[in-house]
Design a protein around this motif. Structure first.
Motif, PDB file in Angstrom:
ATOM      1  N   ILE A   1      -5.327 -23.798   1.073  1.00 48.32           N
ATOM      2  CA  ILE A   1      -6.120 -22.571   1.079  1.00 48.32           C
ATOM      3  C   ILE A   1      -7.156 -22.642  -0.032  1.00 48.32           C
ATOM      4  CG2 ILE A   1      -6.087 -20.064   0.985  1.00 48.32           C
ATOM      5  CD1 ILE A   1      -3.156 -20.135   1.795  1.00 48.32           C
ATOM      6  N   ASN A   2      -8.401 -22.436   0.327  1.00 45.62           N
ATOM      7  CA  ASN A   2      -9.458 -22.373  -0.692  1.00 45.62           C
ATOM      8  C   ASN A   2      -9.482 -20.979  -1.308  1.00 45.62           C
ATOM      9  OD1 ASN A   2     -10.050 -25.052  -0.318  1.00 45.62           O
ATOM     10  ND2 ASN A   2     -11.808 -24.672   1.019  1.00 45.62           N
ATOM     11  N   ASP A   3     -10.599 -20.281  -1.249  1.00 44.59           N
ATOM     12  CA  ASP A   3     -10.665 -18.950  -1.834  1.00 44.59           C
ATOM     13  C   ASP A   3      -9.761 -17.964  -1.094  1.00 44.59           C
ATOM     14  OD1 ASP A   3     -14.206 -18.689  -2.812  1.00 44.59           O
ATOM     15  OD2 ASP A   3     -12.576 -20.003  -3.474  1.00 44.59           O
ATOM     16  N   MET A   4      -9.215 -17.022  -1.851  1.00 46.12           N
ATOM     17  CA  MET A   4      -8.509 -15.871  -1.305  1.00 46.12           C
ATOM     18  C   MET A   4      -9.081 -14.623  -1.960  1.00 46.12           C
ATOM     19  SD  MET A   4      -4.551 -17.240  -1.296  1.00 46.12           S
ATOM     20  CE  MET A   4      -3.985 -16.195   0.057  1.00 46.12           C
ATOM     21  N   GLY A   5      -8.919 -13.489  -1.302  1.00 48.42           N
ATOM     22  CA  GLY A   5      -9.484 -12.291  -1.897  1.00 48.42           C
ATOM     23  C   GLY A   5      -9.097 -11.022  -1.186  1.00 48.42           C
ATOM     24  N   TRP A   6      -9.677  -9.938  -1.695  1.00 48.18           N
ATOM     25  CA  TRP A   6      -9.429  -8.613  -1.142  1.00 48.18           C
ATOM     26  C   TRP A   6     -10.750  -7.872  -0.940  1.00 48.18           C
ATOM     27  CZ3 TRP A   6      -4.576  -6.956   0.139  1.00 48.18           C
ATOM     28  CH2 TRP A   6      -3.515  -7.691  -0.364  1.00 48.18           C
ATOM     29  N   SER A   7     -10.840  -7.187   0.190  1.00 47.66           N
ATOM     30  CA  SER A   7     -11.934  -6.271   0.450  1.00 47.66           C
ATOM     31  C   SER A   7     -11.327  -4.911   0.764  1.00 47.66           C
ATOM     32  CB  SER A   7     -12.785  -6.756   1.620  1.00 47.66           C
ATOM     33  OG  SER A   7     -13.472  -7.934   1.289  1.00 47.66           O
ATOM     34  N   ARG A   8     -12.158  -3.887   0.782  1.00 51.04           N
ATOM     35  CA  ARG A   8     -11.670  -2.557   1.143  1.00 51.04           C
ATOM     36  C   ARG A   8     -12.738  -1.804   1.911  1.00 51.04           C
ATOM     37  NH1 ARG A   8     -11.584   0.431  -4.843  1.00 51.04           N
ATOM     38  NH2 ARG A   8     -13.868   0.472  -5.147  1.00 51.04           N
TER      39      ARG A   8
ATOM     40  N   GLY B   1       0.814  -1.201   0.000  1.00 53.07           N
ATOM     41  CA  GLY B   1       0.000   0.000   0.000  1.00 53.07           C
ATOM     42  C   GLY B   1       0.854   1.260   0.000  1.00 53.07           C
ATOM     43  N   GLY B   2       0.187   2.406  -0.118  1.00 53.74           N
ATOM     44  CA  GLY B   2       0.911   3.668  -0.090  1.00 53.74           C
ATOM     45  C   GLY B   2       0.132   4.784  -0.739  1.00 53.74           C
ATOM     46  N   LEU B   3       0.840   5.859  -1.010  1.00 55.44           N
ATOM     47  CA  LEU B   3       0.270   7.045  -1.645  1.00 55.44           C
ATOM     48  C   LEU B   3       0.636   7.038  -3.122  1.00 55.44           C
ATOM     49  CD1 LEU B   3      -1.062   9.875  -1.563  1.00 55.44           C
ATOM     50  CD2 LEU B   3       1.206  10.777  -0.937  1.00 55.44           C
ATOM     51  N   VAL B   4      -0.356   7.244  -3.974  1.00 55.30           N
ATOM     52  CA  VAL B   4      -0.119   7.247  -5.417  1.00 55.30           C
ATOM     53  C   VAL B   4      -0.998   8.312  -6.056  1.00 55.30           C
ATOM     54  CG1 VAL B   4      -1.861   5.479  -5.859  1.00 55.30           C
ATOM     55  CG2 VAL B   4       0.029   5.759  -7.465  1.00 55.30           C
ATOM     56  N   GLN B   5      -0.521   8.881  -7.143  1.00 51.51           N
ATOM     57  CA  GLN B   5      -1.309   9.878  -7.856  1.00 51.51           C
ATOM     58  C   GLN B   5      -2.384   9.221  -8.703  1.00 51.51           C
ATOM     59  OE1 GLN B   5       1.454  12.268 -10.122  1.00 51.51           O
ATOM     60  NE2 GLN B   5       1.979  13.518  -8.357  1.00 51.51           N
ATOM     61  N   PRO B   6      -3.459   9.937  -8.997  1.00 48.12           N
ATOM     62  CA  PRO B   6      -4.488   9.389  -9.893  1.00 48.12           C
ATOM     63  C   PRO B   6      -3.867   8.936 -11.213  1.00 48.12           C
ATOM     64  CG  PRO B   6      -5.288  11.378  -8.850  1.00 48.12           C
ATOM     65  CD  PRO B   6      -3.834  11.263  -8.469  1.00 48.12           C
TER      66      PRO B   6
ATOM     67  N   ASP C   1     -11.450   7.609  -5.674  1.00 47.45           N
ATOM     68  CA  ASP C   1     -12.466   6.773  -5.031  1.00 47.45           C
ATOM     69  C   ASP C   1     -11.932   5.412  -4.604  1.00 47.45           C
ATOM     70  OD1 ASP C   1     -15.448   7.832  -6.899  1.00 47.45           O
ATOM     71  OD2 ASP C   1     -14.363   8.713  -5.207  1.00 47.45           O
ATOM     72  N   ASP C   2     -10.743   5.047  -5.058  1.00 46.54           N
ATOM     73  CA  ASP C   2     -10.136   3.789  -4.636  1.00 46.54           C
ATOM     74  C   ASP C   2      -9.438   3.918  -3.277  1.00 46.54           C
ATOM     75  OD1 ASP C   2      -9.151   3.331  -8.048  1.00 46.54           O
ATOM     76  OD2 ASP C   2     -10.832   2.367  -7.015  1.00 46.54           O
ATOM     77  N   THR C   3      -9.362   5.136  -2.765  1.00 47.61           N
ATOM     78  CA  THR C   3      -8.740   5.350  -1.459  1.00 47.61           C
ATOM     79  C   THR C   3      -9.494   4.579  -0.381  1.00 47.61           C
ATOM     80  OG1 THR C   3      -7.884   7.519  -2.067  1.00 47.61           O
ATOM     81  CG2 THR C   3      -8.190   7.074   0.282  1.00 47.61           C
ATOM     82  N   ALA C   4      -8.770   3.737   0.349  1.00 47.16           N
ATOM     83  CA  ALA C   4      -9.396   2.877   1.360  1.00 47.16           C
ATOM     84  C   ALA C   4      -8.309   2.074   2.061  1.00 47.16           C
ATOM     85  CB  ALA C   4     -10.406   1.929   0.718  1.00 47.16           C
ATOM     86  N   VAL C   5      -8.708   1.417   3.133  1.00 49.81           N
ATOM     87  CA  VAL C   5      -7.866   0.375   3.718  1.00 49.81           C
ATOM     88  C   VAL C   5      -8.242  -0.942   3.035  1.00 49.81           C
ATOM     89  CG1 VAL C   5      -7.184  -0.869   5.786  1.00 49.81           C
ATOM     90  CG2 VAL C   5      -7.711   1.574   5.921  1.00 49.81           C
TER      91      VAL C   5
ATOM     92  N   GLY D   1      -6.282 -10.225   7.006  1.00 50.96           N
ATOM     93  CA  GLY D   1      -5.068  -9.488   7.294  1.00 50.96           C
ATOM     94  C   GLY D   1      -5.380  -8.239   8.095  1.00 50.96           C
ATOM     95  N   GLN D   2      -4.317  -7.503   8.469  1.00 47.53           N
ATOM     96  CA  GLN D   2      -4.480  -6.335   9.322  1.00 47.53           C
ATOM     97  C   GLN D   2      -4.855  -5.088   8.533  1.00 47.53           C
ATOM     98  OE1 GLN D   2      -1.641  -7.432   8.191  1.00 47.53           O
ATOM     99  NE2 GLN D   2      -0.479  -5.622   7.518  1.00 47.53           N
ATOM    100  N   GLY D   3      -4.746  -5.148   7.221  1.00 44.61           N
ATOM    101  CA  GLY D   3      -5.108  -4.018   6.379  1.00 44.61           C
ATOM    102  C   GLY D   3      -3.908  -3.196   5.961  1.00 44.61           C
ATOM    103  N   THR D   4      -3.983  -2.656   4.752  1.00 47.65           N
ATOM    104  CA  THR D   4      -2.940  -1.760   4.249  1.00 47.65           C
ATOM    105  C   THR D   4      -3.621  -0.560   3.591  1.00 47.65           C
ATOM    106  OG1 THR D   4      -0.930  -1.609   2.893  1.00 47.65           O
ATOM    107  CG2 THR D   4      -2.714  -2.961   2.013  1.00 47.65           C
ATOM    108  N   GLN D   5      -3.125   0.616   3.908  1.00 46.88           N
ATOM    109  CA  GLN D   5      -3.752   1.854   3.426  1.00 46.88           C
ATOM    110  C   GLN D   5      -3.330   2.138   1.983  1.00 46.88           C
ATOM    111  OE1 GLN D   5      -5.934   4.147   5.094  1.00 46.88           O
ATOM    112  NE2 GLN D   5      -6.098   4.989   3.014  1.00 46.88           N
ATOM    113  N   VAL D   6      -4.319   2.437   1.160  1.00 49.85           N
ATOM    114  CA  VAL D   6      -4.075   2.918  -0.204  1.00 49.85           C
ATOM    115  C   VAL D   6      -4.709   4.298  -0.319  1.00 49.85           C
ATOM    116  CG1 VAL D   6      -4.595   2.587  -2.646  1.00 49.85           C
ATOM    117  CG2 VAL D   6      -3.946   0.629  -1.228  1.00 49.85           C
ATOM    118  N   THR D   7      -3.899   5.282  -0.662  1.00 47.22           N
ATOM    119  CA  THR D   7      -4.387   6.647  -0.813  1.00 47.22           C
ATOM    120  C   THR D   7      -4.076   7.129  -2.222  1.00 47.22           C
ATOM    121  OG1 THR D   7      -4.011   7.106   1.539  1.00 47.22           O
ATOM    122  CG2 THR D   7      -4.280   9.001   0.075  1.00 47.22           C
TER     123      THR D   7
END
Length: 120
Positions: A31-38, A9-14, A89-93, A111-117
């Motif tokens: 491991i069965n399914d894996m995925g991402w939420s925000r 994660g981190g800070l990125v420009q549009p 609008d993708d900014t989230a943990v 997981g503990q979460g990673t910030q995306v800004t």
């Protein structure tokens, strides 16, 4: 004991890109399914993408289709999220999850979460 550790994660420009990784470790049979939420500030957590054990994409949220790609490496117990053409609008943990199979049961872990800004 199972741990999911996210990175990338981190800070990125549009319009920029980031690649998130999430590695599972501990007592794992498979491991069965894996995925991402925000979860964005003030909003509910939403599923972004999900991939099956065999690598088939089971779900991609509409707003990220064509921009985000989920994949996994079973040898490394790792799931990835390649995020291109990022928007504010993708900014989230971002949280990864995995359905861990042991000899006796299947348990979901987060997981503990990673910030995306995304900001200029």
């Amino acid at each position: 004991q199972v741990q999911l550790v996210e990175s990338g994660g981190g800070l990125v420009q549009p319009g920029g890109s980031l690649r998130l990784s999430c590695a599972a470790s501990g007592t794992i049979g498979s491991i069965n399914d894996m995925g991402w939420s925000r979860q964005a500030p003030g909003k509910r957590r939403e599923l972004v993408a999900r991939v099956s054990k065999g690598g088939s994409i089971k779900y991609t949220e509409d707003s990220v289709k064509g921009r985000f790609t989920i994949s996994r490496d079973n040898a490394k117990n790792t799931v990835y999220l390649q995020m291109n053409n990022l928007k504010p609008d993708d900014t989230a943990v971002y949280y990864c999850y995995a359905d861990i199979v042991t000899m006796t049961q299947v348990t979901g872990y987060w997981g503990q979460g990673t910030q995306v800004t995304v900001s200029s």
